[in-house]
Design a protein around this motif. Structure first.
Motif, PDB file in Angstrom:
ATOM      1  N   LEU A   1      45.061  43.023  36.657  1.00 48.40           N
ATOM      2  CA  LEU A   1      44.875  43.946  35.542  1.00 48.40           C
ATOM      3  C   LEU A   1      44.199  45.231  35.995  1.00 48.40           C
ATOM      4  O   LEU A   1      44.551  46.325  35.548  1.00 48.40           O
ATOM      5  CB  LEU A   1      44.067  43.283  34.429  1.00 48.40           C
ATOM      6  CG  LEU A   1      44.799  42.224  33.607  1.00 48.40           C
ATOM      7  CD1 LEU A   1      43.827  41.510  32.670  1.00 48.40           C
ATOM      8  CD2 LEU A   1      45.932  42.840  32.827  1.00 48.40           C
ATOM      9  N   ARG A   2      43.235  45.098  36.877  1.00 46.41           N
ATOM     10  CA  ARG A   2      42.553  46.296  37.397  1.00 46.41           C
ATOM     11  C   ARG A   2      43.516  47.170  38.198  1.00 46.41           C
ATOM     12  O   ARG A   2      43.474  48.397  38.120  1.00 46.41           O
ATOM     13  CB  ARG A   2      41.356  45.896  38.248  1.00 46.41           C
ATOM     14  CG  ARG A   2      40.200  45.416  37.419  1.00 46.41           C
ATOM     15  CD  ARG A   2      38.999  45.093  38.255  1.00 46.41           C
ATOM     16  NE  ARG A   2      37.882  44.717  37.403  1.00 46.41           N
ATOM     17  CZ  ARG A   2      36.879  43.968  37.802  1.00 46.41           C
ATOM     18  NH1 ARG A   2      36.837  43.510  39.046  1.00 46.41           N
ATOM     19  NH2 ARG A   2      35.902  43.672  36.969  1.00 46.41           N
ATOM     20  N   GLN A   3      44.394  46.545  38.969  1.00 39.50           N
ATOM     21  CA  GLN A   3      45.370  47.309  39.743  1.00 39.50           C
ATOM     22  C   GLN A   3      46.346  48.042  38.828  1.00 39.50           C
ATOM     23  O   GLN A   3      46.656  49.212  39.055  1.00 39.50           O
ATOM     24  CB  GLN A   3      46.110  46.385  40.704  1.00 39.50           C
ATOM     25  CG  GLN A   3      45.247  45.881  41.845  1.00 39.50           C
ATOM     26  CD  GLN A   3      45.932  44.808  42.676  1.00 39.50           C
ATOM     27  OE1 GLN A   3      46.903  44.187  42.245  1.00 39.50           O
ATOM     28  NE2 GLN A   3      45.406  44.573  43.875  1.00 39.50           N
ATOM     29  N   VAL A   4      46.804  47.363  37.796  1.00 39.82           N
ATOM     30  CA  VAL A   4      47.707  47.999  36.837  1.00 39.82           C
ATOM     31  C   VAL A   4      46.992  49.151  36.141  1.00 39.82           C
ATOM     32  O   VAL A   4      47.567  50.232  35.953  1.00 39.82           O
ATOM     33  CB  VAL A   4      48.227  46.967  35.809  1.00 39.82           C
ATOM     34  CG1 VAL A   4      48.944  47.644  34.644  1.00 39.82           C
ATOM     35  CG2 VAL A   4      49.143  45.956  36.486  1.00 39.82           C
ATOM     36  N   HIS A   5      45.748  48.926  35.781  1.00 45.86           N
ATOM     37  CA  HIS A   5      44.958  49.982  35.136  1.00 45.86           C
ATOM     38  C   HIS A   5      44.849  51.209  36.039  1.00 45.86           C
ATOM     39  O   HIS A   5      45.037  52.339  35.582  1.00 45.86           O
ATOM     40  CB  HIS A   5      43.568  49.454  34.782  1.00 45.86           C
ATOM     41  CG  HIS A   5      42.631  50.507  34.312  1.00 45.86           C
ATOM     42  ND1 HIS A   5      42.684  51.049  33.052  1.00 45.86           N
ATOM     43  CD2 HIS A   5      41.609  51.134  34.947  1.00 45.86           C
ATOM     44  CE1 HIS A   5      41.737  51.962  32.929  1.00 45.86           C
ATOM     45  NE2 HIS A   5      41.069  52.037  34.058  1.00 45.86           N
ATOM     46  N   GLN A   6      44.560  50.994  37.300  1.00 47.31           N
ATOM     47  CA  GLN A   6      44.432  52.115  38.240  1.00 47.31           C
ATOM     48  C   GLN A   6      45.759  52.851  38.393  1.00 47.31           C
ATOM     49  O   GLN A   6      45.795  54.077  38.473  1.00 47.31           O
ATOM     50  CB  GLN A   6      43.927  51.634  39.594  1.00 47.31           C
ATOM     51  CG  GLN A   6      42.472  51.224  39.592  1.00 47.31           C
ATOM     52  CD  GLN A   6      41.537  52.396  39.342  1.00 47.31           C
ATOM     53  OE1 GLN A   6      41.749  53.256  38.482  1.00 47.31           O
ATOM     54  NE2 GLN A   6      40.454  52.438  40.087  1.00 47.31           N
TER      55      GLN A   6
END
Length: 69
Positions: free
Chosen positions: A41-46
């Motif tokens: 999720l953090r990667q998608v957010h970035q």
């Protein structure tokens, strides 16, 4: 008669406040997240953040170019 209705309304308000306080004082369980899911999720957010920043930069460039005309 009006006093009786007012007292009933106050009673309902107090009961509602008691229910709200009970819920507010009840500790919530932390959501169970898989560390891998959180990382994804953090990667998608970035990625999305980078795309939005790029779009904003393009809009800024278009506005600047339009102002020079």
């Amino acid at each position: 008669m009006a006093d009786e209705k007012a007292m009933q309304a106050i009673g309902r308000i107090e009961a509602a406040l008691a229910r709200i306080e009970l819920v507010a004082d009840t500790p919530r369980e932390a959501p169970a997240h898989d560390d891998g899911e959180l990382i994804a999720l953090r990667q998608v957010h970035q990625t999305l953040r980078g795309q939005v920043e790029g779009a904003i930069a393009q809009i800024d460039q278009l506005l600047t170019a339009n102002e020079r005309r």
